[in-house]
Motif scaffolding. Structure first.
Motif, short mmCIF file in Angstrom:
data_model
loop_
_atom_site.label_atom_id
_atom_site.label_comp_id
_atom_site.label_asym_id
_atom_site.label_seq_id
_atom_site.Cartn_x
_atom_site.Cartn_y
_atom_site.Cartn_z
N ASP A 1 0.83 -1.21 0.00
CA ASP A 1 0.00 0.00 0.00
C ASP A 1 0.87 1.26 0.00
OD1 ASP A 1 -2.46 -1.40 0.08
OD2 ASP A 1 -2.28 -1.64 2.25
N LEU A 2 1.96 1.24 0.77
CA LEU A 2 2.86 2.38 0.81
C LEU A 2 3.54 2.58 -0.54
CD1 LEU A 2 2.38 2.10 3.89
CD2 LEU A 2 4.77 2.70 4.22
N LEU A 3 3.97 1.49 -1.15
CA LEU A 3 4.63 1.59 -2.45
C LEU A 3 3.68 2.11 -3.52
CD1 LEU A 3 6.72 -1.71 -2.41
CD2 LEU A 3 7.62 0.64 -2.37
N THR A 4 2.42 1.65 -3.47
CA THR A 4 1.42 2.11 -4.43
C THR A 4 1.17 3.61 -4.27
OG1 THR A 4 0.35 -0.05 -4.47
CG2 THR A 4 -0.97 1.82 -5.22
N THR A 5 1.04 4.04 -3.01
CA THR A 5 0.82 5.46 -2.74
C THR A 5 2.00 6.30 -3.23
OG1 THR A 5 -0.51 4.92 -0.79
CG2 THR A 5 0.37 7.16 -0.91
N GLN A 6 3.19 5.82 -2.96
CA GLN A 6 4.39 6.55 -3.37
C GLN A 6 4.50 6.62 -4.89
OE1 GLN A 6 8.13 4.84 -1.94
NE2 GLN A 6 8.73 6.87 -1.22
N ASP A 7 4.08 5.54 -5.54
CA ASP A 7 4.16 5.48 -7.00
C ASP A 7 3.13 6.42 -7.65
OD1 ASP A 7 5.15 4.34 -9.47
OD2 ASP A 7 3.22 3.30 -9.62
N ARG A 8 1.92 6.44 -7.08
CA ARG A 8 0.84 7.25 -7.67
C ARG A 8 0.94 8.73 -7.31
NH1 ARG A 8 -4.32 3.27 -6.39
NH2 ARG A 8 -3.82 1.68 -7.95
N GLU A 9 1.40 8.99 -6.09
CA GLU A 9 1.46 10.38 -5.61
C GLU A 9 2.84 10.69 -5.04
OE1 GLU A 9 -1.07 12.53 -5.69
OE2 GLU A 9 -2.83 11.30 -6.05
N PRO A 10 3.87 10.66 -5.87
CA PRO A 10 5.23 10.83 -5.35
C PRO A 10 5.46 12.13 -4.59
CG PRO A 10 5.19 10.98 -7.75
CD PRO A 10 3.85 10.50 -7.32
N GLU A 11 4.78 13.18 -5.00
CA GLU A 11 4.98 14.48 -4.36
C GLU A 11 4.20 14.60 -3.06
OE1 GLU A 11 7.18 16.50 -5.67
OE2 GLU A 11 7.44 15.12 -7.36
N ARG A 12 3.07 13.85 -2.96
CA ARG A 12 2.17 14.02 -1.81
C ARG A 12 2.15 12.81 -0.88
NH1 ARG A 12 -2.90 13.79 -3.19
NH2 ARG A 12 -3.55 14.75 -1.23
N ALA A 13 2.93 11.77 -1.17
CA ALA A 13 2.85 10.52 -0.40
C ALA A 13 2.99 10.75 1.10
CB ALA A 13 3.93 9.54 -0.88
N ALA A 14 3.88 11.64 1.48
CA ALA A 14 4.13 11.87 2.91
C ALA A 14 2.92 12.42 3.65
CB ALA A 14 5.31 12.83 3.09
N ALA A 15 1.96 12.98 2.89
CA ALA A 15 0.77 13.58 3.53
C ALA A 15 -0.34 12.55 3.75
CB ALA A 15 0.25 14.72 2.66
N PHE A 16 -0.19 11.35 3.22
CA PHE A 16 -1.24 10.35 3.35
C PHE A 16 -1.22 9.72 4.74
CE2 PHE A 16 -1.50 10.89 -1.11
CZ PHE A 16 -2.70 10.33 -1.54
N THR A 17 -2.40 9.29 5.17
CA THR A 17 -2.54 8.61 6.47
C THR A 17 -2.83 7.13 6.24
OG1 THR A 17 -4.91 8.98 6.60
CG2 THR A 17 -3.47 10.70 7.52
N ALA A 18 -2.70 6.36 7.32
CA ALA A 18 -3.01 4.92 7.23
C ALA A 18 -4.44 4.71 6.75
CB ALA A 18 -2.81 4.27 8.60
N GLY A 19 -5.37 5.56 7.21
CA GLY A 19 -6.76 5.42 6.81
C GLY A 19 -6.97 5.63 5.33
N GLN A 20 -6.13 6.46 4.71
CA GLN A 20 -6.25 6.72 3.27
C GLN A 20 -5.56 5.64 2.43
OE1 GLN A 20 -4.45 10.63 3.75
NE2 GLN A 20 -6.32 11.59 2.94
N MET A 21 -4.56 5.00 2.99
CA MET A 21 -3.78 4.01 2.22
C MET A 21 -4.23 2.57 2.43
SD MET A 21 0.11 5.46 2.70
CE MET A 21 0.06 5.41 4.49
N MET A 22 -4.92 2.30 3.52
CA MET A 22 -5.23 0.92 3.92
C MET A 22 -6.16 0.21 2.94
SD MET A 22 -7.87 1.58 7.06
CE MET A 22 -9.52 2.23 6.78
N SER A 23 -6.08 -1.11 2.97
CA SER A 23 -7.05 -1.96 2.26
C SER A 23 -8.21 -2.19 3.22
CB SER A 23 -6.41 -3.30 1.90
OG SER A 23 -5.28 -3.09 1.08
N GLU A 24 -9.42 -1.99 2.71
CA GLU A 24 -10.60 -2.18 3.56
C GLU A 24 -11.73 -2.79 2.75
OE1 GLU A 24 -12.41 1.47 4.94
OE2 GLU A 24 -11.58 2.57 3.26
#
Length: 200
Positions: free
Chosen positions: A57-80
């Protein structure tokens, strides 16, 4: 003899690392690395499991939003919703859930979805590391629980490298398929050979 490794609760790790839904990208990454795990349960404020955040999930977030990845939270990145399992579930059920979802770990929850542990692929593989003596003892226990005492005592159980052989006598040849199924269902049994004769 006590049954062993039949349920998830007998194998799971009780001390579990988890994160809240507001944990930052960096906090999730640091926790994964510190505890050397590949995924973390994500908890609501009351402690219920609401999702799972993984390295993928972290790698996907970093790949899709490289500039904004650090601003994401667990709730936004998690599988649910989280794929979970109960402590009293059979180990085979957890294994199937992992295989279907290509998962390495499952949160273990109680009836109200509160986190009580985690079970991993490695935990489930423990059932195949049982000693032959333990395996034979488990099979004897199952036979005693199913057959009349006299019938169970007429059957000798041997285990070698996970392969179980039953020798001795059976009063009813038609029960052999059921006996074989019973033995194969014991966690850790690799193969079964029946050498049971009908008493004359």
């Amino acid at each position: 003899m006590t049954r062993q490794w039949n349920t998830v609760g007998e194998l799971m790790t009780h001390a579990v690392v988890a994160v809240g839904r507001d944990a930052t990208f960096r906090e999730v990454l640091d926790t994964l690395q510190r505890w050397k795990v590949s995924a973390l349960p994500v908890l609501a404020g009351d402690g219920r499991v609401i999702g799972v955040v993984s390295e993928a999930d972290l790698l996907t977030t970093q790949d899709r939003e490289p500039e904004r990845a650090a601003a994401f939270t667990a709730g936004q990145m998690m599988s649910e919703p989280a794929v979970t399992v109960h402590a009293d579930s059979p180990t085979a059920e957890a294994a199937r859930a992992m295989a279907r979802g290509h998962l390495k770990r499952l949160p273990v929850v109680d009836d109200e979805d509160f986190l009580v542990g985690v079970v991993s692929r490695g935990d489930l593989l423990k059932v195949h590391l049982r000693t032959d003596e333990d395996l034979a003892g488990q099979v004897r226990f199952e036979l005693l629980a199913t057959l009349r005492p006299a019938q169970a005592s007429a059957i000798d159980v041997r285990a070698e490298e996970g392969r179980v052989t039953l020798t001795g006598a059976t009063p009813d040849p038609s029960s052999l398929p059921a006996l074989e199924r019973l033995v194969r269902a014991v966690p850790g049994v690799v193969d079964v050979e029946l050498k049971l004769a009908t008493p004359v």
